[in-house]
Scaffold this motif. Structure first.
Motif, mmCIF file in Angstrom:
data_model
loop_
_atom_site.group_PDB
_atom_site.id
_atom_site.type_symbol
_atom_site.label_atom_id
_atom_site.label_comp_id
_atom_site.label_asym_id
_atom_site.label_seq_id
_atom_site.Cartn_x
_atom_site.Cartn_y
_atom_site.Cartn_z
ATOM 1 N N MET A 81 40.991 24.796 -14.095
ATOM 2 C CA MET A 81 40.503 23.555 -14.680
ATOM 3 C C MET A 81 40.629 23.564 -16.202
ATOM 4 O O MET A 81 40.939 22.534 -16.813
ATOM 5 N N ALA A 82 40.423 24.725 -16.820
ATOM 6 C CA ALA A 82 40.604 24.833 -18.265
ATOM 7 C C ALA A 82 42.063 24.635 -18.647
ATOM 8 O O ALA A 82 42.381 23.962 -19.647
ATOM 9 N N ILE A 83 42.971 25.192 -17.859
ATOM 10 C CA ILE A 83 44.405 25.027 -18.122
ATOM 11 C C ILE A 83 44.809 23.560 -18.021
ATOM 12 O O ILE A 83 45.530 23.036 -18.880
ATOM 13 N N GLN A 84 44.323 22.887 -16.992
ATOM 14 C CA GLN A 84 44.633 21.465 -16.839
ATOM 15 C C GLN A 84 44.092 20.642 -18.006
ATOM 16 O O GLN A 84 44.741 19.717 -18.500
ATOM 17 N N TYR A 85 42.897 20.995 -18.478
ATOM 18 C CA TYR A 85 42.278 20.265 -19.592
ATOM 19 C C TYR A 85 43.041 20.513 -20.896
ATOM 20 O O TYR A 85 43.207 19.600 -21.711
ATOM 21 N N ILE A 86 43.494 21.740 -21.108
ATOM 22 C CA ILE A 86 44.319 22.020 -22.292
ATOM 23 C C ILE A 86 45.578 21.164 -22.268
ATOM 24 O O ILE A 86 45.993 20.603 -23.290
ATOM 25 N N GLY A 87 46.191 21.042 -21.083
ATOM 26 C CA GLY A 87 47.375 20.197 -20.953
ATOM 27 C C GLY A 87 47.087 18.758 -21.334
ATOM 28 O O GLY A 87 47.881 18.109 -22.025
ATOM 29 N N LEU A 88 45.931 18.238 -20.891
ATOM 30 C CA LEU A 88 45.548 16.869 -21.246
ATOM 31 C C LEU A 88 45.319 16.737 -22.749
ATOM 32 O O LEU A 88 45.721 15.735 -23.365
ATOM 33 N N GLY A 93 47.344 14.783 -28.026
ATOM 34 C CA GLY A 93 47.463 15.124 -29.446
ATOM 35 C C GLY A 93 46.216 15.748 -30.050
ATOM 36 O O GLY A 93 46.181 16.024 -31.245
ATOM 37 N N ALA A 94 45.182 15.984 -29.235
ATOM 38 C CA ALA A 94 43.963 16.611 -29.747
ATOM 39 C C ALA A 94 44.178 18.097 -30.041
ATOM 40 O O ALA A 94 43.487 18.675 -30.877
ATOM 41 N N LEU A 95 45.120 18.714 -29.343
ATOM 42 C CA LEU A 95 45.530 20.088 -29.618
ATOM 43 C C LEU A 95 47.029 20.104 -29.880
ATOM 44 O O LEU A 95 47.780 19.338 -29.267
ATOM 45 N N LYS A 96 47.455 21.005 -30.777
ATOM 46 C CA LYS A 96 48.870 21.125 -31.103
ATOM 47 C C LYS A 96 49.228 22.599 -31.277
ATOM 48 O O LYS A 96 48.382 23.427 -31.599
ATOM 49 N N ASP A 97 50.510 22.887 -31.057
ATOM 50 C CA ASP A 97 51.066 24.217 -31.337
ATOM 51 C C ASP A 97 50.313 25.333 -30.609
ATOM 52 O O ASP A 97 50.068 26.405 -31.154
ATOM 53 N N ILE A 98 49.955 25.058 -29.369
ATOM 54 C CA ILE A 98 49.315 26.075 -28.527
ATOM 55 C C ILE A 98 50.389 26.864 -27.790
ATOM 56 O O ILE A 98 51.367 26.305 -27.296
ATOM 57 N N VAL A 99 50.202 28.176 -27.706
ATOM 58 C CA VAL A 99 51.067 29.028 -26.890
ATOM 59 C C VAL A 99 50.182 29.752 -25.888
ATOM 60 O O VAL A 99 49.193 30.397 -26.270
ATOM 61 N N GLY A 100 50.504 29.643 -24.612
ATOM 62 C CA GLY A 100 49.726 30.292 -23.569
ATOM 63 C C GLY A 100 50.369 31.583 -23.101
ATOM 64 O O GLY A 100 51.593 31.643 -22.914
ATOM 65 N N ILE A 101 49.565 32.612 -22.930
ATOM 66 C CA ILE A 101 50.034 33.894 -22.393
ATOM 67 C C ILE A 101 49.411 34.058 -21.010
ATOM 68 O O ILE A 101 48.218 34.356 -20.886
#
Length: 299
Positions: A81-88, A93-101
């Motif tokens: 659910m956190a991953i899906q929310y990060i995608g949203l 445009g509320a988050l930018k330049d995120i890299v997921g490991i």
């Protein structure tokens, strides 16, 4: 079990007292060093609609994740659910330049579907923040157990632990019944395949009367020898499930004991400092950390 109550001195009514277990025994005690934990209560009335874990996931993303971060992505219901929310948030445009490991193939798939750019973990990688589900967390110490239920050989406890330990900040998202003093259940232990039986016998002797040791199967029913098809991890190791039949008095002592067994490669116990647990319940969220009392918290 004897309990020592420690009150957190604060004028803020959101802070409450916690109870920390006294240390004892080998599967239990010893001189485990205890840290004070701080508990922030977020009442149900202050939360929007949705399940408790859904709220825990959204709280974790909103509170700790900032643009430009490299983030360790965990596995499990709350992590999905956190991953899906990060995608949203990225899409809006509320988050930018995120890299997921990603810590697993499953969460890499979820992150790709959510539109999160992915990177590959190396041991020198810088990870700003990581979140994950946990099977159980020990009250007071925030020592956790992961990897109890996974059956796929391609999933890696070693990789998951490496990412969690490399993170500058770590949050586990759990339900209230997973946060307890004297946790019980199994501890997954990775052992060399060639001499797995020797390691299993030593672990059995180590926790004699307190735990059973079974080799995890890839299919079929588990048992002391794991059936005819034992699980082999992608690194080539067998998985032993050390199943405690009574409450574990100290996960720290269990971890130390397992580390001394010849043939043990790793296990599912994580002791991370600093660490935060976001605990979901029907009445709201509790946010518990193991920072020193006077430490300055960073979001």
């Amino acid at each position: 079990m004897a309990l020592a109550s420690i009150a957190i001195a604060s004028s803020n009514p959101l802070y409450s007292s916690l109870t920390l277990p006294t240390s004892r025994g080998r599967g239990g005690g010893g001189s485990t060093r205890r840290r004070r934990t701080h508990c922030l209560k977020i009442t149900g009335s202050s939360l929007a609609g949705g399940s408790a874990l859904f709220q825990a996931a959204h709280h974790t993303v909103d509170t700790y994740i900032k643009s430009g971060m490299v983030i360790g992505l965990g596995s499990g219901q709350a992590s999905d659910m956190a991953i899906q929310y990060i995608g949203l948030q990225l899409g809006a445009g509320a988050l930018k330049d995120i890299v997921g490991i990603p810590m697993s193939i499953a969460c890499a798939s979820e992150a790709a579907k959510a539109g999160i750019p992915l990177g590959h973990y190396e041991y020198c990688s810088q990870i700003d923040f990581a979140f994950d589900d946990a099977d159980i967390i020990e009250e007071g110490t925030l020592i956790s157990v992961i990897g109890r239920t996974r059956n796929e050989g391609e999933e890696s406890i070693i990789q998951e632990k490496s990412i969690l330990n490399a993170a500058n900040k770590l949050v586990f998202m759990i339900t209230e019944n997973q946060y307890k003093s004297g946790p019980d259940g199994s501890i997954p232990v990775l052992v060399n395949s060639l001499n797995w039986m020797q390691a299993a016998e030593e672990i059995d002797d180590l926790f004699l009367g307190d735990a059973e040791v079974w080799r995890r199967p890839s299919i079929g029913i588990a048992g002391p020898k794991g059936g005819d098809f034992p699980l082999v991890t992608k690194e080539g190791h067998n998985v032993l499930d050390v199943i405690f039949t009574s409450p574990i008095l100290s996960l720290n002592e269990v971890s130390k004991s397992l580390d001394e067994v010849d043939g043990v490669i790793d296990h599912g116990i994580i002791s991370k400092f600093p660490c935060t647990a976001v605990i979901a319940s029907e009445s709201g969220l509790s946010v518990v950390d193991n920072l020193p009392k006077n430490a300055v918290k960073e979001p």
